[in-house]
Design a protein around this motif. Structure first.
Motif, PDB file in Angstrom:
ATOM      1  N   GLU A  88      37.422  -0.534  32.268  1.00  0.00           N
ATOM      2  CA  GLU A  88      37.375  -1.529  33.333  1.00  0.00           C
ATOM      3  C   GLU A  88      38.773  -1.638  33.930  1.00  0.00           C
ATOM      4  OE1 GLU A  88      35.617  -5.356  32.642  1.00  0.00           O
ATOM      5  OE2 GLU A  88      33.864  -4.514  31.620  1.00  0.00           O
ATOM      6  N   CYS A 100      23.938  -0.960  32.896  1.00  0.00           N
ATOM      7  CA  CYS A 100      25.177  -1.257  33.596  1.00  0.00           C
ATOM      8  C   CYS A 100      24.892  -1.565  35.052  1.00  0.00           C
ATOM      9  CB  CYS A 100      26.138  -0.072  33.488  1.00  0.00           C
ATOM     10  SG  CYS A 100      27.746  -0.352  34.250  1.00  0.00           S
ATOM     11  N   GLY A 113      34.665  -5.872  36.911  1.00  0.00           N
ATOM     12  CA  GLY A 113      33.881  -4.682  36.607  1.00  0.00           C
ATOM     13  C   GLY A 113      33.115  -4.165  37.810  1.00  0.00           C
ATOM     14  N   TYR A 173      30.691 -10.619  37.068  1.00  0.00           N
ATOM     15  CA  TYR A 173      30.507  -9.386  37.815  1.00  0.00           C
ATOM     16  C   TYR A 173      29.244  -9.504  38.660  1.00  0.00           C
ATOM     17  CZ  TYR A 173      33.784  -7.647  34.294  1.00  0.00           C
ATOM     18  OH  TYR A 173      34.858  -7.472  33.464  1.00  0.00           O
ATOM     19  N   ASN A 213      30.249   4.934  30.960  1.00  0.00           N
ATOM     20  CA  ASN A 213      31.379   4.076  31.313  1.00  0.00           C
ATOM     21  C   ASN A 213      32.047   3.508  30.064  1.00  0.00           C
ATOM     22  OD1 ASN A 213      31.176   4.197  34.184  1.00  0.00           O
ATOM     23  ND2 ASN A 213      29.377   2.876  34.074  1.00  0.00           N
TER      24      ASN A 213
END
Length: 289
Positions: free
Chosen positions: A177, A103, A91, A44, A174
């Motif tokens: 995904e 995140c 992601g 990611y 969150n």
């Protein structure tokens, strides 16, 4: 370490080959139309450091990240058979002005060796992003792949049973995904009987999955069940499966269990060695049962 186009093929008694190097250079060497199913999760953007100077995900701008993935997956499409399909887990992240969080860009994760702040300390100058904006990277990649010629067939929401905790107070935490299903042509192989809902109904596009109860040296491990579903739906026993960002080797582990052949590509040689050991160890455990 081969890092720009040298094939380093490990022993593959289970029909699982691991190629060590950069997917951008190794994928063009695969036989055209030889792969039935690709299942992968690329690094990611801006989240973790995978200890290699050529890693995808360390680009200065997320726009470059999207372009790099389009380049990689264009070669995946060339290697796929006309009835082949491609599963992509990717992601999202947040644009942020400095600081660290749990995140997205500048994320501080327990198993990350160092932050990637050398290029993530400012909001990227693209897409009209503002500080703390969710970047929408999964869909930006999906739309770019669609524009490049892929047939986008489905978006599955992976609901995590044990998501990473977040201390945020101004938005929901969150816990999901995206997993995208792409096809090379409209006439692709998909076995909708291979995985069904408990009621017997057609599988829905949300999957509640937990992490595997195992600890590895790799900082981001696919759940086996996620890979198992994708592989059963998109391939048959004996088919060739591809993972151009193989990481801990989960795609290879599941392929060996389900009687598929596999080609795994991994940039980091240490991860490739660990993946080979994991695949071999799992095969021995299966034989011992």
């Amino acid at each position: 370490m081969p890092d720009n186009g040298t094939l380093s093929i490990s022993d593959d008694p289970e029909g699982i080959e691991i190629l060590t190097g950069d997917s951008r250079h190794l994928l063009p060497q695969l036989e055209e139309g030889s792969v039935q199913c690709c299942i992968t999760s690329p690094p990611y953007w801006g989240l973790r450091d995978y200890d290699h100077p050529d890693q995808v995900g360390a680009e200065n701008l997320p726009e470059e990240y999207v372009r790099n993935l389009v380049t990689v997956f264009r070669q995946v499409r060339r290697a796929l058979s006309d009835e082949g399909i491609f599963w992509l887990n990717i992601g999202d992240g947040y644009a942020r002005n400095g600081g660290t969080g749990r995140c997205g860009p500048n994320a501080q994760v327990g198993n990350t060796k160092k932050l990637l702040q050398h290029r993530n300390c400012r909001v990227p100058e693209c897409w009209g992003l503002q500080d703390r904006s969710l970047m929408g990277l999964p869909w930006r990649v999906a739309f770019a792949l669609q524009e490049d010629g892929w047939l986008l067939r489905s978006r599955i929401t992976w609901i995590k049973k044990a998501p990473m905790p977040e201390s945020v107070k101004n938005r929901p935490s969150n816990a999901t995904e995206d997993v995208f299903l792409f096809a090379k042509t409209p006439h692709y192989y998909y076995d909708n009987q291979a995985v069904r809902e408990e009621t017997g109904a057609n599988l829905r596009n949300y999957w509640l999955l937990g992490p595997d109860p195992e600890s590895r040296n790799h900082p981001a491990i696919f759940p086996r069940e996620l890979v198992r579903r994708c592989m059963l739906l998109g391939s048959r026993p004996g088919d060739l499966v591809l993972d151009p960002f193989s990481g801990s080797g989960t795609t290879g582990v599941v392929a060996a269990e389900l009687g598929r052949r596999a080609i795994l590509i991994e940039l980091n040689q240490d991860y490739a060695v660990d993946a080979r050991s994991r695949i071999d160890r799992n095969a021995q455990q299966v034989l011992a049962v």
